[in-house]
Design an enzyme around this catalytic site. Structure first.
Site, PDB file in Angstrom:
ATOM      1  N   ALA A  64      46.558  36.442  36.493  1.00 59.14           N
ATOM      2  CA  ALA A  64      47.572  35.642  37.620  1.00 59.14           C
ATOM      3  C   ALA A  64      48.732  34.986  37.035  1.00 59.14           C
ATOM      4  O   ALA A  64      48.429  34.715  35.840  1.00 59.14           O
ATOM      5  CB  ALA A  64      46.660  34.810  38.526  1.00 59.14           C
ATOM      6  N   GLU A 132      39.713  32.209  32.614  1.00 58.82           N
ATOM      7  CA  GLU A 132      40.259  31.154  33.291  1.00 58.82           C
ATOM      8  C   GLU A 132      39.759  29.856  33.037  1.00 58.82           C
ATOM      9  O   GLU A 132      40.541  28.811  33.436  1.00 58.82           O
ATOM     10  CB  GLU A 132      39.756  31.472  34.972  1.00 58.82           C
ATOM     11  CG  GLU A 132      40.576  32.797  35.642  1.00 58.82           C
ATOM     12  CD  GLU A 132      39.878  34.122  35.462  1.00 58.82           C
ATOM     13  OE1 GLU A 132      39.168  34.117  34.329  1.00 58.82           O
ATOM     14  OE2 GLU A 132      40.290  35.065  36.074  1.00 58.82           O
TER      15      GLU A 132
END
Ligand code: CAA
Length: 258
Positions: A64, A132
């Site tokens: 992302a 992440e």
């Protein structure tokens, strides 16, 4: 609809969708996600296989868009995650087969995008991971769920907790990718597989895809009942008659998705 962050190319029955932001390693911004979503929704009926890949030499998708995530409120982050999930769901429910050609880094949302495809093939130099937690966040586009289903919960926990990247041969050994090809050969090898699939009965492929997806959420008896029901229904199709007849007549079947 003109796209700014993705490129679409057709080659016979194959539609290639490439995320095209190589300067940021094809990171998934809201715009990229919306464009992928629209592109998948607009896949024509006569396309048989959709290949997802990344532009440039280095990355499939490195995650992302971290710059865009900076400063998001909880509600905005929830919306961003929901958009990523919507794209994954659309890919999984598409009748046509989807293939991720992982031509470099597939990290975070990039690996999550790849795992929403039916098949993943990787280049030798590809590196895959869910990093992440390095950012103090978690996978948000399905990584905690799809990775665990693909490689099992323990290896998924290890990949997510350590944020380590794995190389392509390790990903293959863990069942995360189907096969690994030299960098220069990846796309042509994947197209060859796509053409092989494109020559089969499209209704049968769509039914098999649906059964594998739905069956995963059912107990074995219910899943097998659904298979029996679907098997029977396919015999109403012209393609089933054509495929079986062509085999018996020792000729190539002419499938028409009807
Ligand atoms: N978002 C935004 N920009 C990114 C990006 C990302 N996910 N990944 C790379 N970039 C940018 C870099 O910031 C850099 O930009 P500048 O040239 O302006 O500095 C450019 O792409 C090239 O990257 P690097 O110089 O870092 O390339 P490298 O070869 O040294 O390292 C890398 C490659 C290891 C992949 C490194 O770029 C990296 O660690 N990227 C971030 C990976 C990551 O954490 N992904 C998860 C994101 S969070 C997520 O995906 C959440 C979710 O599940 C929904």
């Amino acid at each position: 609809m003109p796209f700014e962050t993705i490129r679409i190319e057709d080659e016979g029955p194959i539609r290639v969708i490439a995320v095209d932001r190589p300067k940021v390693l094809n990171a998934l911004s809201t715009q990229v996600l919306r464009e992928i979503d629209a592109a998948v929704a607009a896949v024509p009926g006569d396309a048989r296989v959709v290949i997802l890949t990344g532009a440039g030499e280095k990355a499939f998708v490195a995650g992302a868009d971290i710059a865009e995530m900076q400063g998001k409120s909880a509600d905005e982050a929830r919306g961003f995650s929901a958009l990523g999930h919507a794209v994954g769901k659309r890919l999984e429910r598409l009748d046509q087969v989807t293939i991720a050609a992982v031509n470099g880094f597939a990290l975070g949302g990039g690996l999550e995008l790849a795992m929403s495809c039916d098949l993943i093939y990787a280049a030798e130099h590809a590196r895959l991971g869910q990093p992440e937690v390095n950012l103090g966040i978690i996978p948000g586009f399905g990584g905690t769920q799809r990775l665990a289903r693909l490689v099992g919960p323990q290896l998924a926990r290890e990949m997510i907790f350590t944020a380590r990247m794995i190389d392509a041969p390790t990903a293959k050994a863990r069942g995360l990718v189907c096969d690994v090809f030299p960098k220069a050969e990846l796309l042509s090898a994947v197209k060859k597989i796509a053409l092989e699939i494109a020559a089969k009965g499209p209704l049968a492929i769509a039914a098999a895809k649906m059964l594998v997806r739905k069956g995963a959420a059912l107990d074995l008896d219910d899943a097998n009942r659904l298979e029996t029901e679907t098997f029977g229904e396919l015999f109403r199709s012209r393609d089933a008659l054509e495929g079986i007849t062509a085999y018996l007549e020792k000729r190539k079947a002419d499938f028409t998705a009807s």
